[in-house]
Motif scaffolding. Structure first.
Motif, PDB file in Angstrom:
ATOM      1  N   ASN A   1       0.873  -1.173   0.000  1.00 24.00           N
ATOM      2  CA  ASN A   1       0.000   0.000   0.000  1.00 24.00           C
ATOM      3  C   ASN A   1       0.910   1.222   0.000  1.00 24.00           C
ATOM      4  OD1 ASN A   1      -1.580   2.258   0.649  1.00 24.00           O
ATOM      5  ND2 ASN A   1      -3.009   1.066   1.876  1.00 24.00           N
ATOM      6  N   PRO A   2       1.065   1.901  -1.124  1.00 24.20           N
ATOM      7  CA  PRO A   2       2.040   2.991  -1.221  1.00 24.20           C
ATOM      8  C   PRO A   2       1.747   4.185  -0.340  1.00 24.20           C
ATOM      9  CG  PRO A   2       0.670   2.880  -3.194  1.00 24.20           C
ATOM     10  CD  PRO A   2       0.368   1.657  -2.407  1.00 24.20           C
ATOM     11  N   LEU A   3       0.553   4.229   0.279  1.00 24.06           N
ATOM     12  CA  LEU A   3       0.266   5.339   1.184  1.00 24.06           C
ATOM     13  C   LEU A   3       0.706   5.039   2.621  1.00 24.06           C
ATOM     14  CD1 LEU A   3      -0.924   8.146   0.752  1.00 24.06           C
ATOM     15  CD2 LEU A   3      -3.074   7.309   1.690  1.00 24.06           C
ATOM     16  N   VAL A   4       1.006   3.791   2.914  1.00 22.35           N
ATOM     17  CA  VAL A   4       1.520   3.431   4.248  1.00 22.35           C
ATOM     18  C   VAL A   4       2.747   2.524   4.092  1.00 22.35           C
ATOM     19  CG1 VAL A   4      -0.641   3.735   5.515  1.00 22.35           C
ATOM     20  CG2 VAL A   4      -0.210   1.562   4.373  1.00 22.35           C
ATOM     21  N   PRO A   5       3.761   2.960   3.359  1.00 21.02           N
ATOM     22  CA  PRO A   5       4.877   2.068   3.043  1.00 21.02           C
ATOM     23  C   PRO A   5       5.664   1.605   4.257  1.00 21.02           C
ATOM     24  CG  PRO A   5       5.424   4.331   2.449  1.00 21.02           C
ATOM     25  CD  PRO A   5       3.965   4.314   2.797  1.00 21.02           C
ATOM     26  N   LEU A   6       5.851   2.485   5.238  1.00 19.45           N
ATOM     27  CA  LEU A   6       6.659   2.107   6.404  1.00 19.45           C
ATOM     28  C   LEU A   6       5.904   1.169   7.329  1.00 19.45           C
ATOM     29  CD1 LEU A   6       8.386   5.517   7.170  1.00 19.45           C
ATOM     30  CD2 LEU A   6       9.298   3.543   5.944  1.00 19.45           C
ATOM     31  N   TYR A   7       4.594   1.414   7.506  1.00 16.25           N
ATOM     32  CA  TYR A   7       3.790   0.493   8.298  1.00 16.25           C
ATOM     33  C   TYR A   7       3.778  -0.888   7.646  1.00 16.25           C
ATOM     34  CZ  TYR A   7      -0.297  -1.696  10.427  1.00 16.25           C
ATOM     35  OH  TYR A   7      -1.137  -2.566  11.051  1.00 16.25           O
ATOM     36  N   SER A   8       3.596  -0.914   6.324  1.00 15.35           N
ATOM     37  CA  SER A   8       3.611  -2.183   5.603  1.00 15.35           C
ATOM     38  C   SER A   8       4.954  -2.881   5.776  1.00 15.35           C
ATOM     39  CB  SER A   8       3.321  -1.937   4.116  1.00 15.35           C
ATOM     40  OG  SER A   8       3.356  -3.134   3.374  1.00 15.35           O
ATOM     41  N   MET A   9       6.037  -2.123   5.725  1.00 21.51           N
ATOM     42  CA  MET A   9       7.373  -2.692   5.911  1.00 21.51           C
ATOM     43  C   MET A   9       7.484  -3.395   7.260  1.00 21.51           C
ATOM     44  SD  MET A   9      10.925  -0.623   6.497  1.00 21.51           S
ATOM     45  CE  MET A   9      10.309  -0.096   8.108  1.00 21.51           C
ATOM     46  N   THR A  10       6.958  -2.768   8.320  1.00 21.67           N
ATOM     47  CA  THR A  10       7.059  -3.385   9.644  1.00 21.67           C
ATOM     48  C   THR A  10       6.252  -4.680   9.711  1.00 21.67           C
ATOM     49  OG1 THR A  10       5.202  -2.111  10.593  1.00 21.67           O
ATOM     50  CG2 THR A  10       7.403  -1.128  10.721  1.00 21.67           C
ATOM     51  N   LYS A  11       5.143  -4.735   9.002  1.00 20.96           N
ATOM     52  CA  LYS A  11       4.342  -5.957   9.015  1.00 20.96           C
ATOM     53  C   LYS A  11       5.017  -7.067   8.204  1.00 20.96           C
ATOM     54  CE  LYS A  11       1.076  -4.636  11.729  1.00 20.96           C
ATOM     55  NZ  LYS A  11       0.878  -5.292  13.039  1.00 20.96           N
TER      56      LYS A  11
ATOM     57  N   PRO B   1       0.219 -13.209  -8.554  1.00 19.93           N
ATOM     58  CA  PRO B   1       0.733 -12.269  -7.547  1.00 19.93           C
ATOM     59  C   PRO B   1       0.885 -10.836  -8.051  1.00 19.93           C
ATOM     60  CG  PRO B   1       2.431 -13.836  -8.225  1.00 19.93           C
ATOM     61  CD  PRO B   1       1.138 -14.334  -8.777  1.00 19.93           C
ATOM     62  N   ARG B   2       1.432 -10.628  -9.244  1.00 19.33           N
ATOM     63  CA  ARG B   2       1.689  -9.257  -9.698  1.00 19.33           C
ATOM     64  C   ARG B   2       0.394  -8.493  -9.924  1.00 19.33           C
ATOM     65  NH1 ARG B   2       6.049  -8.904 -14.430  1.00 19.33           N
ATOM     66  NH2 ARG B   2       5.591  -6.692 -14.014  1.00 19.33           N
ATOM     67  N   VAL B   3      -0.574  -9.143 -10.546  1.00 23.06           N
ATOM     68  CA  VAL B   3      -1.853  -8.485 -10.808  1.00 23.06           C
ATOM     69  C   VAL B   3      -2.574  -8.186  -9.505  1.00 23.06           C
ATOM     70  CG1 VAL B   3      -4.121  -8.766 -11.875  1.00 23.06           C
ATOM     71  CG2 VAL B   3      -2.073  -9.501 -13.097  1.00 23.06           C
ATOM     72  N   THR B   4      -2.586  -9.162  -8.606  1.00 19.83           N
ATOM     73  CA  THR B   4      -3.282  -8.972  -7.333  1.00 19.83           C
ATOM     74  C   THR B   4      -2.636  -7.867  -6.515  1.00 19.83           C
ATOM     75  OG1 THR B   4      -3.809 -11.336  -7.336  1.00 19.83           O
ATOM     76  CG2 THR B   4      -4.145 -10.145  -5.278  1.00 19.83           C
ATOM     77  N   GLU B   5      -1.321  -7.832  -6.477  1.00 12.59           N
ATOM     78  CA  GLU B   5      -0.627  -6.783  -5.738  1.00 12.59           C
ATOM     79  C   GLU B   5      -0.971  -5.401  -6.285  1.00 12.59           C
ATOM     80  OE1 GLU B   5       3.505  -7.689  -5.784  1.00 12.59           O
ATOM     81  OE2 GLU B   5       3.265  -9.522  -4.587  1.00 12.59           O
ATOM     82  N   ALA B   6      -1.008  -5.281  -7.616  1.00  9.56           N
ATOM     83  CA  ALA B   6      -1.318  -3.992  -8.221  1.00  9.56           C
ATOM     84  C   ALA B   6      -2.749  -3.555  -7.901  1.00  9.56           C
ATOM     85  CB  ALA B   6      -1.113  -4.070  -9.738  1.00  9.56           C
ATOM     86  N   LEU B   7      -3.690  -4.488  -7.982  1.00 11.07           N
ATOM     87  CA  LEU B   7      -5.088  -4.145  -7.716  1.00 11.07           C
ATOM     88  C   LEU B   7      -5.312  -3.790  -6.249  1.00 11.07           C
ATOM     89  CD1 LEU B   7      -6.907  -6.867  -9.861  1.00 11.07           C
ATOM     90  CD2 LEU B   7      -6.714  -4.412 -10.351  1.00 11.07           C
ATOM     91  N   VAL B   8      -4.752  -4.606  -5.352  1.00  3.09           N
ATOM     92  CA  VAL B   8      -4.932  -4.343  -3.926  1.00  3.09           C
ATOM     93  C   VAL B   8      -4.247  -3.040  -3.527  1.00  3.09           C
ATOM     94  CG1 VAL B   8      -4.428  -5.169  -1.596  1.00  3.09           C
ATOM     95  CG2 VAL B   8      -5.251  -6.772  -3.334  1.00  3.09           C
ATOM     96  N   ALA B   9      -3.069  -2.772  -4.074  1.00  2.00           N
ATOM     97  CA  ALA B   9      -2.354  -1.533  -3.756  1.00  2.00           C
ATOM     98  C   ALA B   9      -3.171  -0.318  -4.179  1.00  2.00           C
ATOM     99  CB  ALA B   9      -0.990  -1.523  -4.437  1.00  2.00           C
TER     100      ALA B   9
END
Length: 309
Positions: free
Chosen positions: A142-152, A242-250
């Motif tokens: 999620n490019p709007l919460v990159p650091l939080y995502s990194m910690t998870k 994976p690539r398509v799903t990641e793009a859509l979810v992001a």
């Protein structure tokens, strides 16, 4: 006995109430003593035995004290639920260095400290279950919460390694719980540099449902668990594409984690905990949907008795 960090609000609070309703002995930890007092009262009203220990999990001395007090009071720790977390929203570079350090200190360093304490206790007593609260953002970006995502992502990596470390110890289990969007106060308390007000990404599930899943994992440990149709579908789609799903979810999550209303930048509860706790964030629309989530949580929690601890 069940030890829960992050117990003063959100999923941690819902989990504490779920275990209390089963008559569990509880040790509840969070940074806010006042908020813990509220949860303690609610848990006692539901039949739980409760010890509250105000704790900042980023403080190694405080985590050691928490562990010692829990063992002194109840003799052992059967289940450790690691649910404490803070968040930052905004593109990379919008946050201060101090905010980055605080985020990593709590979500990563604090989780490591608690995991070390839990595993050492389990090895000494010969049994125990560690439940690490991750996120679907440890799988999806999620490019709007990159650091939080990194910690998870870091928490997920820790869980996978600990699972292999205890693979030959059948009475010691490590479970990774991956919540999707949940209706908690987390979003209004996160540090926010997005320029807009935050909200739970729809569909926001009731925290009672996550608490019921955690209770089920404590009874019958499993490597990884999530709840909700959307969360399961997202994980299944990711395995196939994976690539398509990641793009859509992001795109979806980055778009809908904010409201149209603007918001001034702020650090939220990163450095100072709120004086009061709450379980819900008020993002679920409609009484029927809210009551359905609560009912599903209660129904799932009622299976597979007796409870641990």
């Amino acid at each position: 006995m069940v030890l829960i960090t992050g117990a003063s609000s959100g999923i941690g609070r819902a989990t504490a109430l779920a275990f209390a309703a089963e008559g569990a002995r509880l040790v509840l930890a969070s940074r806010s003593q006042d908020a813990l007092a509220e949860v303690e009262q609610d848990c006692r009203a539901r039949g739980g035995q409760v010890l509250v220990v105000p704790t900042d999990i980023a403080d190694a001395v405080a985590v050691e004290r928490l562990t010692q007090l829990a063992v002194q009071r109840f003799g052992q720790i059967d289940v450790w639920v690691e649910a404490a977390a803070v968040g930052i929203a905004g593109p990379l570079g919008s946050e201060s260095v101090d905010e980055i350090r605080r985020l990593v200190d709590t979500n990563v360093f604090g989780t490591v400290l608690c995991s070390r304490a839990a595993m050492a206790t389990f090895q000494a007593q010969g049994h125990g279950t560690l439940l690490l609260l991750g996120s679907l953002l440890s799988v999806f970006p999620n490019p709007l919460v990159p650091l939080y995502s990194m910690t998870k992502f870091a928490i997920r990596g820790l869980a996978l390694n600990l699972q292999q470390a205890v693979a030959r110890h059948p009475r010691i289990q490590v479970c990774l719980v991956l919540p999707g969007p949940v209706d908690t106060p987390f979003f209004e308390r996160a540090a926010n540099h997005s320029g807009r007000q935050l909200r739970a990404i729809p569909p926001a599930y009731a925290p009672e449902r996550l608490a019921a899943k955690i209770l089920a994992c404590a009874r019958r440990p499993r490597r990884q668990a999530t709840t909700g149709v959307v969360s399961h579908l997202a994980l299944s789609a990711h395995r196939m594409a994976p690539r398509v799903t990641e793009a859509l979810v992001a795109r979806w999550s980055a778009t809908f984690v904010t409201k149209p209303a603007t918001a001034a930048p702020g650090s939220g509860s990163l450095f100072e905990p709120p004086s009061t706790g709450a379980m819900h964030g008020g993002y679920r629309r409609g009484r029927v949907r809210s009551r359905l989530g609560e009912w599903l949580g209660v129904a799932q929690a009622g299976r597979n008795r007796p409870p641990p601890g």
